[in-house]
Scaffold this motif. Sequence first.
Motif, PDB file in Angstrom:
ATOM      1  N   THR A  68       0.836  -1.208   0.000  1.00  0.00           N
ATOM      2  CA  THR A  68       0.000   0.000   0.000  1.00  0.00           C
ATOM      3  C   THR A  68       0.867   1.253   0.000  1.00  0.00           C
ATOM      4  O   THR A  68       0.526   2.253  -0.631  1.00  0.00           O
ATOM      5  N   ALA A  69       2.001   1.210   0.691  1.00  0.00           N
ATOM      6  CA  ALA A  69       2.938   2.327   0.672  1.00  0.00           C
ATOM      7  C   ALA A  69       3.871   2.169  -0.524  1.00  0.00           C
ATOM      8  O   ALA A  69       3.951   1.101  -1.139  1.00  0.00           O
ATOM      9  N   GLY A  70       4.581   3.216  -0.858  1.00  0.00           N
ATOM     10  CA  GLY A  70       5.523   3.149  -1.965  1.00  0.00           C
ATOM     11  C   GLY A  70       6.617   2.120  -1.704  1.00  0.00           C
ATOM     12  O   GLY A  70       7.048   1.915  -0.570  1.00  0.00           O
ATOM     13  N   SER A  71       7.066   1.461  -2.765  1.00  0.00           N
ATOM     14  CA  SER A  71       8.091   0.436  -2.627  1.00  0.00           C
ATOM     15  C   SER A  71       9.445   1.080  -2.320  1.00  0.00           C
ATOM     16  O   SER A  71       9.834   2.064  -2.954  1.00  0.00           O
ATOM     17  N   PRO A  72      10.193   0.533  -1.342  1.00  0.00           N
ATOM     18  CA  PRO A  72      11.522   1.056  -1.048  1.00  0.00           C
ATOM     19  C   PRO A  72      12.498   0.650  -2.148  1.00  0.00           C
ATOM     20  O   PRO A  72      12.190  -0.212  -2.973  1.00  0.00           O
ATOM     21  N   PRO A  73      13.660   1.286  -2.209  1.00  0.00           N
ATOM     22  CA  PRO A  73      14.672   0.843  -3.172  1.00  0.00           C
ATOM     23  C   PRO A  73      14.964  -0.640  -2.981  1.00  0.00           C
ATOM     24  O   PRO A  73      15.122  -1.117  -1.858  1.00  0.00           O
ATOM     25  N   ARG A  74      15.039  -1.380  -4.091  1.00  0.00           N
ATOM     26  CA  ARG A  74      15.132  -2.837  -4.009  1.00  0.00           C
ATOM     27  C   ARG A  74      16.519  -3.324  -4.377  1.00  0.00           C
ATOM     28  O   ARG A  74      17.057  -2.986  -5.417  1.00  0.00           O
ATOM     29  N   LYS A  75      17.089  -4.135  -3.546  1.00  0.00           N
ATOM     30  CA  LYS A  75      18.273  -4.907  -3.896  1.00  0.00           C
ATOM     31  C   LYS A  75      18.232  -6.213  -3.118  1.00  0.00           C
ATOM     32  O   LYS A  75      19.229  -6.678  -2.579  1.00  0.00           O
ATOM     33  N   LEU A  76      17.048  -6.777  -3.066  1.00  0.00           N
ATOM     34  CA  LEU A  76      16.812  -8.038  -2.376  1.00  0.00           C
ATOM     35  C   LEU A  76      16.538  -9.117  -3.412  1.00  0.00           C
ATOM     36  O   LEU A  76      15.685  -8.956  -4.283  1.00  0.00           O
ATOM     37  N   ILE A  77      17.254 -10.222  -3.304  1.00  0.00           N
ATOM     38  CA  ILE A  77      17.076 -11.372  -4.183  1.00  0.00           C
ATOM     39  C   ILE A  77      16.557 -12.516  -3.324  1.00  0.00           C
ATOM     40  O   ILE A  77      17.173 -12.858  -2.299  1.00  0.00           O
ATOM     41  N   VAL A  78      15.450 -13.119  -3.723  1.00  0.00           N
ATOM     42  CA  VAL A  78      14.878 -14.201  -2.931  1.00  0.00           C
ATOM     43  C   VAL A  78      14.602 -15.411  -3.812  1.00  0.00           C
ATOM     44  O   VAL A  78      14.491 -15.315  -5.027  1.00  0.00           O
ATOM     45  N   SER A  79      14.483 -16.547  -3.144  1.00  0.00           N
ATOM     46  CA  SER A  79      14.075 -17.779  -3.811  1.00  0.00           C
ATOM     47  C   SER A  79      13.241 -18.578  -2.830  1.00  0.00           C
ATOM     48  O   SER A  79      13.608 -18.716  -1.658  1.00  0.00           O
ATOM     49  N   PHE A  80      12.108 -19.107  -3.307  1.00  0.00           N
ATOM     50  CA  PHE A  80      11.214 -19.889  -2.458  1.00  0.00           C
ATOM     51  C   PHE A  80      10.854 -21.189  -3.162  1.00  0.00           C
ATOM     52  O   PHE A  80      10.639 -21.214  -4.372  1.00  0.00           O
ATOM     53  N   GLY A  81      10.738 -22.280  -2.379  1.00  0.00           N
ATOM     54  CA  GLY A  81      10.222 -23.519  -2.943  1.00  0.00           C
ATOM     55  C   GLY A  81      11.011 -24.744  -2.560  1.00  0.00           C
ATOM     56  O   GLY A  81      12.239 -24.697  -2.419  1.00  0.00           O
ATOM     57  N   ASN A  82      10.264 -25.851  -2.402  1.00  0.00           N
ATOM     58  CA  ASN A  82      10.869 -27.112  -1.965  1.00  0.00           C
ATOM     59  C   ASN A  82      10.509 -28.302  -2.839  1.00  0.00           C
ATOM     60  O   ASN A  82      10.872 -29.422  -2.509  1.00  0.00           O
ATOM     61  N   ASP A  83       9.777 -28.089  -3.940  1.00  0.00           N
ATOM     62  CA  ASP A  83       9.325 -29.271  -4.650  1.00  0.00           C
ATOM     63  C   ASP A  83      10.496 -30.010  -5.297  1.00  0.00           C
ATOM     64  O   ASP A  83      11.606 -29.483  -5.412  1.00  0.00           O
ATOM     65  N   ARG A  84      10.226 -31.212  -5.751  1.00  0.00           N
ATOM     66  CA  ARG A  84      11.290 -32.143  -6.125  1.00  0.00           C
ATOM     67  C   ARG A  84      12.102 -31.702  -7.338  1.00  0.00           C
ATOM     68  O   ARG A  84      13.203 -32.219  -7.564  1.00  0.00           O
ATOM     69  N   ASP A  85      11.595 -30.747  -8.125  1.00  0.00           N
ATOM     70  CA  ASP A  85      12.296 -30.339  -9.336  1.00  0.00           C
ATOM     71  C   ASP A  85      13.082 -29.044  -9.182  1.00  0.00           C
ATOM     72  O   ASP A  85      13.649 -28.547 -10.163  1.00  0.00           O
ATOM     73  N   ARG A  86      13.160 -28.505  -7.977  1.00  0.00           N
ATOM     74  CA  ARG A  86      13.984 -27.321  -7.756  1.00  0.00           C
ATOM     75  C   ARG A  86      15.466 -27.703  -7.819  1.00  0.00           C
ATOM     76  O   ARG A  86      15.874 -28.739  -7.298  1.00  0.00           O
ATOM     77  N   ASP A  87      16.251 -26.845  -8.443  1.00  0.00           N
ATOM     78  CA  ASP A  87      17.686 -27.098  -8.631  1.00  0.00           C
ATOM     79  C   ASP A  87      18.475 -26.239  -7.652  1.00  0.00           C
ATOM     80  O   ASP A  87      19.000 -25.184  -8.009  1.00  0.00           O
TER      81      ASP A  87
END
Length: 348
Positions: A172-191
């Motif tokens: 809802t508020a303005g997005s802050p400067p971004r330098k965040l890298i994320v990864s999510f997930g556990n399924d069997r085909d994730r590398d």
Amino acid sequence: MTVDYVMHYSSPRQADEWEARHAAGEVPGRWLYGLDRLADDERIGELSVGYLDDWSMRRRLRAAQLLLTSPPRLRSDSPVHLTWDERNALKLITAQREPGAHWTGLIWLTDDVARAPKSRRVRIRNRLLRGISGAWVLSSGQLEVARDLLGSDIPVRLVRFGIDTDFFQLPTAGSPPRKLIVSFGNDRDRDTATLYEAMELVARYDPLAEIVVQTNSNLPVPDGVRRIDRVPHPELRDMYQRASVVVLPTVYNLHFSGMTAALEAMACGAVPVVSDTPGVLDYVRDQVDGFVVPVGDANAIAQTVLDALASPGDLAQLGTNGRDKVHQHHNHRTLSKSLLSAIEGCES
């Protein structure tokens, strides 16, 4: 003429408890996968929930052996029974529920067939699934394998997946400067091995980047990377909203592993980096609303991320493109409409 539908979940936890958690703001979608939105369509008479028994493996095998010689064809005018994936479909088939057309999604089985087509597990599931009325897949990469598996008598349709765009959206508020890298997930085909190798390179060349990986992998975590366990959905949404890119490398697969995370990220304005597997282009267009990189190429992932971080204006435009696409074409309303149209077109 309206038709009654029954959505079968494996347990009350997947329906009643999920709905209560959604009301408390804890999870997206009133029903899992937002299939309560089916009731919005005037072609639906009554939409109800059914629960499948959590059978023991011995009981499932015994039922499967009895049905292998002549699987039942669950066809009638009403109701239509739905199961989200082949695991719940097999439970419904072996339980021999009341008559009615039975449509199911296929997720894992197409990759099982592609990898080990003659395995006993694949052969048993194949025979049992010939008792369904029709199936849908979420990736165009699955269509040929699924149609070969089920034969010409059982229709297989492509349905476009969608997520809860009321839950996953820009802050809802303005997005802050971004330098965040994320990864999510556990399924069997994730590398995870390729992910870690790529993120180690990113951390080396851009020490100011914050890198967060959610995984249950036991691989050593490289320097510059913070590993976290599974997080609640509101915290997941917050991280998407703060992220520059969401990196989702996978091994080769047909069902587009990482699809949900990619769409959730896009809905929040983050840009996905996904592996070039069949069906990916159904959802992510390279350098239009995301990045598509070769399977298993850590150097390509790292270079893509570094180049993206170095061009924040271009990255912001990709984020806007992705957000607009998901909110317009990949939400729970469009998912339910696509699913119902696929079924009605074959049952009519």
